[in-house]
Scaffold this active site. Structure first.
Site, PDB file in Angstrom:
ATOM      1  N   ARG A  88       0.861  -1.197   0.000  1.00 41.63           N
ATOM      2  CA  ARG A  88       0.000   0.000   0.000  1.00 41.63           C
ATOM      3  C   ARG A  88       0.891   1.240   0.000  1.00 41.63           C
ATOM      4  NH1 ARG A  88      -2.995  -0.520   5.009  1.00 41.63           N
ATOM      5  NH2 ARG A  88      -4.300  -2.001   3.885  1.00 41.63           N
ATOM      6  N   ARG A 158      -1.339   6.323   9.681  1.00 41.12           N
ATOM      7  CA  ARG A 158      -1.370   5.816   8.307  1.00 41.12           C
ATOM      8  C   ARG A 158      -1.627   6.949   7.305  1.00 41.12           C
ATOM      9  NH1 ARG A 158      -4.141  -0.193   8.702  1.00 41.12           N
ATOM     10  NH2 ARG A 158      -2.883  -0.967  10.437  1.00 41.12           N
ATOM     11  N   LYS A 220      -3.161   0.819  15.225  1.00 40.20           N
ATOM     12  CA  LYS A 220      -3.196   1.680  14.044  1.00 40.20           C
ATOM     13  C   LYS A 220      -3.886   3.006  14.353  1.00 40.20           C
ATOM     14  CE  LYS A 220      -7.346  -0.722  12.359  1.00 40.20           C
ATOM     15  NZ  LYS A 220      -7.897  -1.567  11.287  1.00 40.20           N
ATOM     16  N   LYS A 222      -5.487   6.629  12.345  1.00 40.77           N
ATOM     17  CA  LYS A 222      -5.912   7.171  11.060  1.00 40.77           C
ATOM     18  C   LYS A 222      -6.309   8.641  11.212  1.00 40.77           C
ATOM     19  CE  LYS A 222      -7.562   2.649   9.512  1.00 40.77           C
ATOM     20  NZ  LYS A 222      -8.723   1.862   9.031  1.00 40.77           N
ATOM     21  N   CYS A 440     -14.817  -3.892   0.653  1.00 38.35           N
ATOM     22  CA  CYS A 440     -13.387  -4.136   0.843  1.00 38.35           C
ATOM     23  C   CYS A 440     -12.950  -5.246  -0.103  1.00 38.35           C
ATOM     24  CB  CYS A 440     -13.107  -4.508   2.297  1.00 38.35           C
ATOM     25  SG  CYS A 440     -13.746  -6.131   2.771  1.00 38.35           S
ATOM     26  N   CYS A 446      -7.236 -11.469   1.154  1.00 35.93           N
ATOM     27  CA  CYS A 446      -7.154 -11.016   2.539  1.00 35.93           C
ATOM     28  C   CYS A 446      -7.184 -12.195   3.504  1.00 35.93           C
ATOM     29  CB  CYS A 446      -8.304 -10.060   2.856  1.00 35.93           C
ATOM     30  SG  CYS A 446      -8.264  -9.478   4.571  1.00 35.93           S
ATOM     31  N   CYS A 485     -15.195  -8.991   6.832  1.00 34.21           N
ATOM     32  CA  CYS A 485     -14.948  -9.366   8.227  1.00 34.21           C
ATOM     33  C   CYS A 485     -15.286  -8.143   9.073  1.00 34.21           C
ATOM     34  CB  CYS A 485     -13.495  -9.816   8.413  1.00 34.21           C
ATOM     35  SG  CYS A 485     -12.309  -8.455   8.524  1.00 34.21           S
ATOM     36  N   CYS A 489     -12.739  -2.371   7.134  1.00 39.01           N
ATOM     37  CA  CYS A 489     -12.105  -1.774   5.957  1.00 39.01           C
ATOM     38  C   CYS A 489     -13.111  -1.258   4.944  1.00 39.01           C
ATOM     39  CB  CYS A 489     -11.170  -2.780   5.293  1.00 39.01           C
ATOM     40  SG  CYS A 489      -9.782  -3.272   6.345  1.00 39.01           S
TER      41      CYS A 489
END
Length: 576
Positions: A88, A158, A220, A222, A440, A446, A485, A489
């Site tokens: 990414r 990110r 993470k 964002k 996603c 994935c 899931c 995302c």
């Protein structure tokens, strides 16, 4: 606007005590994200990365994946899974040059298993299917183009998002410049990336991470810059948000919102989606100090014992918004002013041509699922390469997985449109419903996927279109999201209709979000099939078509009609 405020229940500790998650050991022992990645690159016995390196490469923008469609077959053949990396790119605000596009187009065609470029809802692009011998070359290719993949995954800040096609287009450059500054300011300082991938010599100094710390963030993180009235970045899915406030067309500061997030874990009621809380307004000169203060507060107060409760949203719920705000003020050396008025009216991309105040044109191309590849009768990838070869402006990737050919002069407009139509990049028959649907990646690449998403969405939207046609609302749209899931995302938990994968062919159905993305939907039915979902939607869309008020969106209708209760306080009533 978001009215979430602190309530008296907040009384949790600033720091959660207990045994640290193993990820904390991994980061501590990584030698500032180096691990043994360089040595692992030369291990020809496996197509993957070993031990801690499997996770450490995420800090370098990569995830190790395998093709799950052939996993069982390879197991039967006594072969390891066909490991390949997903990479990414870091692309603040999603802006890139046509020359950069041509560079990534060439690499995708020559060096990846699938040949595609995948636009993500993090406003960047991904390569899927990079085999181990091509891992170092992809980083070097990006570097030659003036790009990198640093800090696009794992426990760091990110890719920073920015509204890509605002109504007041003059604001875009100002806001985008701040998105770039924020991204650069919050990057890791370790030279591991340059040493491993770019063959730069190790500098004989001690590594330091003054903002992220030696063990980086608990989870993470964002960040967005958003320009009202477009909420195209879905700010409430993010930890830190700067809402642009303008006067007479000039950016004067930001409203700061903190603590949004959508990922949950099936069966774990300590996890929930949450919208962001307002901290206050700041002038422009305080932006980087406040960004740093929010990140370091989360660094020091975030839960490092349980990664499922490590995001900023849980820190705010534990310590309280007022206490978090006060700490940010102390660390940044500022006092938040009262929130300035702002309003959102939509979050979808403005598909087609839009003229800016500078008399330049912007063409937003709808890319279903963000997957750019040459399909039979629709050579999308070749078309974008053809456009890039003549375009004099820039490309902007959107947080809705679309692409904008931006800064087109009037004299070039007709040729750009001709190329777009010739290659299937403009299709006037695409419905509003399809334009407002997103998924996603999920299967086959994935590793977290429980149910289909990207491959499921097109036909599912066709079925929804048929339902809407039958009920006389074919020109309308419902914000529809599918995620394979519960990790969020696909941003299903900010949709009017959100499907969250539970098992192959089965989803949890969430209802009650709104069109502007400021309300979390509630689970309406659990673990149901596509056929069951469509039967329910047929009934509900039928009611909406007959009972709605003027201009009332589907999500607002489901709340007003009592079909679903709104989520008022996710920490308390997300599952009630």
């Amino acid at each position: 606007m978001n009215d979430k405020t602190a309530t008296p229940r907040y009384a949790g500790p600033l720091v959660v005590e207990g045994a640290l998650a193993d990820a904390e050991r991994m980061k501590r022992e990584s030698n500032y994200l180096r691990g043994t990645i360089a040595e692992d690159l030369n291990d020809g016995l496996t197509g993957g990365f070993n031990g801690d390196n499997f996770l450490l490469i995420r800090f370098h923008g990569m995830y190790q994946q395998d093709d799950r469609d052939i996993r069982a077959e390879r197991t039967e053949q006594k072969l390891e899974p066909r490991h390949a990396m997903m990479l990414r790119c870091r692309l603040p605000g999603g802006v890139m040059t046509p020359a950069q596009w041509l560079g990534i187009d060439k690499f995708a065609a020559e060096k990846t298993l699938y040949g595609s470029i995948r636009l993500t809802n993090r406003q960047t692009f991904q390569f899927h299917g990079i085999l181990k011998p091509n891992v170092k070359p992809v980083h070097q290719m990006l570097h030659e183009l003036g790009l990198d993949a640093l800090a696009t995954a794992n426990d760091v800040n990110r890719n920073v998002l920015c509204t890509s096609n605002p109504v007041e287009s003059a604001l875009h450059v100002q806001a985008w410049e701040w998105a770039k500054k924020i991204s650069e300011h919050l990057l890791p300082r370790t030279r591991a990336y340059a040493e491993i991938w770019l063959d730069q010599e190790k500098v004989a100094t001690t590594d330091e991470e003054p903002i992220l710390g030696p063990t980086y963030l608990p989870r993470k993180f964002k960040t967005t810059v958003v320009i009202p009235p477009q909420n195209d970045v879905d700010l409430h899915a993010n930890d830190l948000n700067f809402v642009a406030i303008a006067e007479k067309g000039n950016l004067i500061g930001f409203n700061v919102l903190v603590g949004g997030g959508l990922s949950i874990a099936h069966g774990d009621k300590s996890t929930y989606a949450r919208t962001a809380s307002e901290l206050g307004f700041i002038p422009l000169q305080s932006t980087l100090a406040v960004a740093e203060a929010v990140v370091t507060t989360q660094r020091d107060w975030g839960n490092r014992t349980n990664r499922k409760n490590a995001k900023t949203k849980y820190t705010l719920e534990r310590v309280g918004v007022d206490r978090f705000r006060a700490e940010v003020e102390k660390r940044a050396g500022i006092t938040f002013e009262e929130i300035r008025p702002y309003e959102f009216t939509g979050r979808g991309d403005r598909i087609g041509w839009v003229k800016g105040v500078d008399n330049k044109w912007h063409l937003t191309l709808f890319i279903e699922n963000g997957r750019i590849l040459d399909y039979p009768g629709k050579p999308l990838k070749s078309g974008l390469a053809a456009i890039a070869s003549i375009h004099k402006g820039d490309f902007r990737l959107t947080a809705n997985q679309n692409l904008i050919v931006a800064g087109v002069a009037q004299a070039d407009k007709a040729e750009i449109e001709r190329l777009a139509r010739e290659h299937g990049l403009i299709d006037d028959s695409v419905s509003e419903q399809r334009k407002n649907s997103m998924a996603c990646v999920s299967f086959p690449t994935c590793p977290l996927a429980m149910a289909e998403a990207e491959r499921f969405l097109p036909e599912f939207v066709t079925n929804v279109e048929e339902i809407m046609q039958r009920h006389g609302v074919a020109e309308e749209h419902i914000v529809l999201r599918v995620t394979g899931c519960p990790n969020g995302c696909g941003r299903a938990l900010l949709a009017e209709v959100g499907l969250v994968g539970k098992a192959m062919g089965r989803y949890n159905l969430h209802l009650g979000g709104n069109r502007i993305g400021t309300r979390i939907p509630r689970m309406y039915r659990e673990n149901i099939t596509e056929a069951e979902i469509l039967t329910l939607l047929d009934d509900l869309i039928g009611r909406w078509s007959q009972e709605r008020q003027d201009g009332e969106g589907f999500g607002d209708f489901t709340i007003r009609a009592g079909i679903i209760r709104p989520v008022m306080d996710p920490a308390v009533d997300f599952y009630d």
